[in-house]
Scaffold this active site. Sequence first.
Site, PDB file in Angstrom:
ATOM      1  N   ALA A 114       1.012  -1.398  -0.013  1.00  0.00           N
ATOM      2  CA  ALA A 114      -0.085   0.148  -0.055  1.00  0.00           C
ATOM      3  C   ALA A 114       0.733   1.159   0.236  1.00  0.00           C
ATOM      4  CB  ALA A 114      -1.004   0.007   1.099  1.00  0.00           C
ATOM      5  N   ASP A 164      -4.264  -2.725   3.916  1.00  0.00           N
ATOM      6  CA  ASP A 164      -4.461  -2.053   2.620  1.00  0.00           C
ATOM      7  C   ASP A 164      -5.409  -0.711   2.525  1.00  0.00           C
ATOM      8  OD1 ASP A 164      -3.100  -4.542   1.721  1.00  0.00           O
ATOM      9  OD2 ASP A 164      -2.815  -3.380   0.118  1.00  0.00           O
ATOM     10  N   GLN A 220       4.516 -13.542  -1.556  1.00  0.00           N
ATOM     11  CA  GLN A 220       5.154 -12.209  -0.879  1.00  0.00           C
ATOM     12  C   GLN A 220       6.019 -12.563   0.412  1.00  0.00           C
ATOM     13  OE1 GLN A 220       1.991 -12.428  -2.343  1.00  0.00           O
ATOM     14  NE2 GLN A 220       1.542 -10.396  -3.060  1.00  0.00           N
TER      15      GLN A 220
END
Length: 339
Positions: free
Chosen positions: A46, A233, A192
């Site tokens: 983000a 986010d 990730q």
Amino acid sequence: MRTIELRGDEVILIDQTQLPLRLVRIKCRSAEEVAEAIEQMKIRGAPALAAAAAMALAITAVKSRARTKGQLLRELERAGRRIGRTRPTAVNLFVGLERALAAARSAADVEDVRKAVVREAEAIAEEDVKVNRKIGENGAMLMEDGDVVLTHCNAGSLATVDYGTALGVIRAAHSSGKKIEVIATETRPLLQGARLTAWELSREGIPVRVVTDGMVGYLMAKGMIDKVVVGADRIAANGDAANKIGTYSIAVLAKEHRIPFYIAAPTSTVDLKVKTGAEIPIEERRPEEVIFFRGVRVVPKGVKVFNPAFDITPARYITAFITERGVVKPGELSKLFKS
Ligand code: MRU
């Protein structure tokens, strides 16, 4: 290590799809190239998306041949709409765009617009690093010597301009001399956790172990996790939080096992316009990301899959938010915005 930088009329960023095998920086020369890099997850996370969005407008302004402020504003708005279509969930991307556009609108003339957008993009990047260090400082106080901390996805340097949010907390605790071990979930489908979180931490000598997403309940039941720290986010006004798919399951498991579950995020991730998590748009990504594992088909032909990129953790599962302005319970988010 800076994840993203503005250099003249180019945005230089680490291509995260190539990690951990290669550390490669790529150049984006237009807002379109930045938009494609975002869509392809070369840059993600983000706060990094806020910087990318503003920098995309900065290079648009620098390169533009517009002769009037009005012309340049229209070009910037067009570029902004393109960037705004890339990924819907992280509110920071829209905050970055809005800040850059507001700077442009308040400039006096066309030359001033160019300078103002560049200045704003640079300010967003610099602020991000400062804010993350403060989040780290505030969160480190919650970590105890010897803690095993589970994190999901990547909320590290790579997800920000530098230092990270959840990993900023871990970095700060580690550098204050506390012994912290990290459990990084693999984070299917794009890995990730395995690729990025494990890479970041191991190169700094912070102990890290990777587990697959399905192993979390077992580890918690065995008493192997002391705390969970993840990023976000978008955080709704009531404290519901969107983060990488799988976060919700981890939060429910943490509550069942009485393990504190923290979200580390800048206050810019709080979207007060959104009342509850139900209003947060959730990105659905291409089914191929699930069907193929690093190029190899793992789902039979003709079988449908789901690929939502984020989920919502209801506020009741969140012990506290760790922000640059302090640590607050979900019901106290509004305190952060009182001057
Ligand atoms: O799809 P991604 O990799 O962009 O998702 C990232 C996350 O879910 C992070 O936890 C979040 O953006 C916070 S990053 C500091």
